[in-house]
Scaffold this motif. Structure first.
Motif, PDB file in Angstrom:
ATOM      1  N   ARG A  23      11.022 -31.482  -2.504  1.00  0.00           N
ATOM      2  CA  ARG A  23      12.423 -31.876  -2.347  1.00  0.00           C
ATOM      3  C   ARG A  23      12.616 -33.293  -2.834  1.00  0.00           C
ATOM      4  N   CYS A  24      13.789 -33.561  -3.341  1.00  0.00           N
ATOM      5  CA  CYS A  24      14.152 -34.896  -3.784  1.00  0.00           C
ATOM      6  C   CYS A  24      14.245 -35.814  -2.565  1.00  0.00           C
ATOM      7  N   VAL A  32       8.363 -33.988   1.195  1.00  0.00           N
ATOM      8  CA  VAL A  32       8.780 -32.745   1.844  1.00  0.00           C
ATOM      9  C   VAL A  32       8.821 -31.653   0.784  1.00  0.00           C
ATOM     10  N   VAL A  33       8.276 -30.484   1.126  1.00  0.00           N
ATOM     11  CA  VAL A  33       8.354 -29.335   0.234  1.00  0.00           C
ATOM     12  C   VAL A  33       9.127 -28.223   0.930  1.00  0.00           C
ATOM     13  N   THR A  34       9.739 -27.387   0.123  1.00  0.00           N
ATOM     14  CA  THR A  34      10.410 -26.190   0.630  1.00  0.00           C
ATOM     15  C   THR A  34       9.594 -24.985   0.190  1.00  0.00           C
ATOM     16  N   VAL A 106       8.759 -28.354   4.930  1.00  0.00           N
ATOM     17  CA  VAL A 106       7.542 -28.881   5.538  1.00  0.00           C
ATOM     18  C   VAL A 106       7.353 -30.331   5.098  1.00  0.00           C
ATOM     19  N   ASN A 107       7.187 -31.216   6.084  1.00  0.00           N
ATOM     20  CA  ASN A 107       6.914 -32.619   5.806  1.00  0.00           C
ATOM     21  C   ASN A 107       5.411 -32.757   5.570  1.00  0.00           C
ATOM     22  N   ILE A 108       5.031 -32.826   4.313  1.00  0.00           N
ATOM     23  CA  ILE A 108       3.611 -32.926   3.947  1.00  0.00           C
ATOM     24  C   ILE A 108       3.041 -34.265   4.402  1.00  0.00           C
TER      25      ILE A 108
END
Length: 159
Positions: A23-24, A32-34, A106-108
Protein backbone atom coordinates in the motif's frame (compact mmCIF):
# COMPACT_ATOMS: atom_id res chain seq x y z
CA UNK A 1 2.85 0.23 -11.59
CA UNK A 2 2.11 -1.92 -8.55
CA UNK A 3 4.13 -5.09 -8.23
CA UNK A 4 1.66 -7.92 -7.74
CA UNK A 5 1.55 -11.52 -8.76
CA UNK A 6 -1.62 -13.53 -9.12
CA UNK A 7 -1.45 -17.25 -8.63
CA UNK A 8 -4.45 -19.38 -9.50
CA UNK A 9 -5.19 -23.00 -8.84
CA UNK A 10 -8.22 -24.50 -10.46
CA UNK A 11 -10.35 -27.52 -9.96
CA UNK A 12 -13.44 -28.56 -11.89
CA UNK A 13 -15.68 -26.53 -9.60
CA UNK A 14 -13.80 -23.56 -8.16
CA UNK A 15 -10.69 -21.47 -8.32
CA UNK A 16 -9.26 -19.11 -5.72
CA UNK A 17 -6.66 -16.55 -6.72
CA UNK A 18 -4.49 -14.75 -4.19
CA UNK A 19 -2.65 -11.48 -4.69
CA UNK A 20 -0.44 -9.28 -2.54
CA UNK A 21 0.63 -5.66 -2.99
CA UNK A 22 2.25 -2.89 -0.99
CA UNK A 23 0.00 0.00 0.00
CA UNK A 24 1.05 3.56 -0.63
CA UNK A 25 2.34 5.22 2.56
CA UNK A 26 4.08 8.48 3.41
CA UNK A 27 7.82 8.43 4.17
CA UNK A 28 8.56 7.17 7.69
CA UNK A 29 5.29 5.23 7.86
CA UNK A 30 4.91 1.47 8.26
CA UNK A 31 5.10 -1.00 5.39
CA UNK A 32 1.57 -2.32 4.87
CA UNK A 33 0.49 -4.91 2.31
CA UNK A 34 -2.97 -5.92 1.18
CA UNK A 35 -3.61 -9.62 0.68
CA UNK A 36 -6.64 -10.55 -1.44
CA UNK A 37 -8.29 -13.91 -2.05
CA UNK A 38 -10.86 -14.00 -4.87
CA UNK A 39 -13.00 -16.92 -6.03
CA UNK A 40 -12.71 -16.71 -9.80
CA UNK A 41 -14.45 -20.05 -10.33
CA UNK A 42 -18.05 -20.98 -10.97
CA UNK A 43 -18.71 -22.76 -7.63
CA UNK A 44 -18.31 -21.89 -3.96
CA UNK A 45 -14.76 -22.45 -2.70
CA UNK A 46 -13.36 -22.53 0.82
CA UNK A 47 -10.07 -21.39 2.31
CA UNK A 48 -8.89 -22.48 5.73
CA UNK A 49 -9.38 -19.51 8.03
CA UNK A 50 -6.02 -20.27 9.67
CA UNK A 51 -4.31 -19.60 6.31
CA UNK A 52 -5.67 -16.04 6.02
CA UNK A 53 -3.42 -13.55 7.84
CA UNK A 54 -5.08 -12.52 11.13
CA UNK A 55 -3.85 -9.99 13.66
CA UNK A 56 -4.48 -9.20 17.30
CA UNK A 57 -5.95 -5.76 18.17
CA UNK A 58 -2.39 -4.40 18.48
CA UNK A 59 -1.64 -5.37 14.87
CA UNK A 60 0.57 -8.35 15.76
CA UNK A 61 -0.06 -11.37 13.56
CA UNK A 62 -1.24 -14.68 15.02
CA UNK A 63 1.41 -16.54 13.08
CA UNK A 64 4.31 -16.13 10.67
CA UNK A 65 2.24 -15.87 7.47
CA UNK A 66 5.00 -14.48 5.24
CA UNK A 67 8.51 -15.23 4.14
CA UNK A 68 10.34 -11.87 4.13
CA UNK A 69 13.85 -11.83 2.67
CA UNK A 70 15.94 -8.79 1.69
CA UNK A 71 17.31 -8.56 -1.82
CA UNK A 72 20.74 -9.17 -0.25
CA UNK A 73 19.47 -12.54 1.06
CA UNK A 74 18.87 -11.76 4.75
CA UNK A 75 15.62 -13.07 6.23
CA UNK A 76 13.69 -10.54 8.33
CA UNK A 77 13.11 -11.89 11.85
CA UNK A 78 9.43 -12.49 12.68
CA UNK A 79 8.39 -10.47 15.76
CA UNK A 80 4.66 -11.27 15.86
CA UNK A 81 2.84 -13.87 17.92
CA UNK A 82 2.73 -17.63 17.55
CA UNK A 83 -0.72 -18.89 18.46
CA UNK A 84 -1.22 -22.64 18.54
CA UNK A 85 -4.74 -23.40 17.34
CA UNK A 86 -6.59 -26.58 18.25
CA UNK A 87 -7.38 -28.77 15.20
CA UNK A 88 -11.06 -27.80 15.18
CA UNK A 89 -10.22 -24.10 14.89
CA UNK A 90 -7.28 -24.69 12.53
CA UNK A 91 -9.63 -26.42 10.06
CA UNK A 92 -12.47 -23.87 10.11
CA UNK A 93 -13.04 -22.46 6.64
CA UNK A 94 -14.21 -19.28 4.97
CA UNK A 95 -16.58 -19.91 2.05
CA UNK A 96 -16.28 -17.69 -1.00
CA UNK A 97 -19.09 -17.68 -3.54
CA UNK A 98 -18.14 -17.09 -7.18
CA UNK A 99 -16.80 -13.55 -7.49
CA UNK A 100 -16.51 -13.01 -3.73
CA UNK A 101 -13.28 -11.82 -2.16
CA UNK A 102 -11.62 -11.45 1.21
CA UNK A 103 -9.05 -8.66 1.64
CA UNK A 104 -6.76 -8.20 4.62
CA UNK A 105 -4.31 -5.37 5.35
CA UNK A 106 -1.17 -6.48 7.18
CA UNK A 107 1.36 -4.17 8.84
CA UNK A 108 4.62 -5.89 7.89
CA UNK A 109 6.70 -3.38 9.89
CA UNK A 110 4.86 -4.35 13.10
CA UNK A 111 5.59 -8.05 12.60
CA UNK A 112 9.03 -8.33 11.01
CA UNK A 113 12.33 -6.67 11.92
CA UNK A 114 12.92 -4.66 8.75
CA UNK A 115 15.97 -2.59 7.88
CA UNK A 116 14.46 0.79 6.94
CA UNK A 117 16.79 1.13 3.95
CA UNK A 118 16.43 -2.42 2.58
CA UNK A 119 14.21 -3.72 -0.19
CA UNK A 120 12.48 -7.05 0.51
CA UNK A 121 10.86 -9.85 -1.41
CA UNK A 122 7.80 -10.95 0.52
CA UNK A 123 5.86 -14.13 -0.11
CA UNK A 124 2.62 -15.15 1.48
CA UNK A 125 2.87 -18.73 2.68
CA UNK A 126 0.68 -21.20 0.78
CA UNK A 127 -2.94 -21.87 1.63
CA UNK A 128 -5.36 -24.78 1.49
CA UNK A 129 -8.47 -24.46 -0.63
CA UNK A 130 -11.25 -26.76 -1.67
CA UNK A 131 -14.68 -26.61 -3.22
CA UNK A 132 -18.02 -28.04 -2.23
CA UNK A 133 -17.35 -31.10 -4.37
CA UNK A 134 -13.56 -31.27 -4.36
CA UNK A 135 -10.84 -32.42 -2.09
CA UNK A 136 -8.50 -30.00 -0.30
CA UNK A 137 -5.66 -28.63 -2.41
CA UNK A 138 -2.59 -26.87 -1.03
CA UNK A 139 -1.91 -23.79 -3.12
CA UNK A 140 1.32 -21.92 -3.59
CA UNK A 141 1.06 -18.22 -2.88
CA UNK A 142 2.03 -14.94 -4.53
CA UNK A 143 4.98 -12.73 -3.80
CA UNK A 144 5.92 -9.11 -4.37
CA UNK A 145 8.81 -6.77 -3.72
CA UNK A 146 8.42 -4.22 -0.93
CA UNK A 147 10.55 -1.10 -0.74
CA UNK A 148 11.14 1.38 2.09
CA UNK A 149 8.21 3.83 2.44
CA UNK A 150 10.34 6.86 1.54
CA UNK A 151 11.31 5.20 -1.76
CA UNK A 152 7.80 3.85 -2.36
CA UNK A 153 6.25 7.30 -1.83
CA UNK A 154 8.69 8.95 -4.21
CA UNK A 155 8.27 6.29 -6.95
CA UNK A 156 4.63 5.26 -6.73
CA UNK A 157 2.52 7.61 -4.62
CA UNK A 158 2.95 10.74 -6.70
CA UNK A 159 -0.27 12.28 -8.03
Amino acid sequence: MVAALLLCVSSAEARVAASIKQRCAPPGDSVVVTVRYVNTGAQTATIREADIPSAMPDGKLWSDYFQVVSTSGNAARYTGNVVNLVPEVRNEAVALKPGEEVAVDVNISANYALDQEATYDIQLRGFQQSSEHGTPTFTGAPSTRIVPPHVWARQRCSP
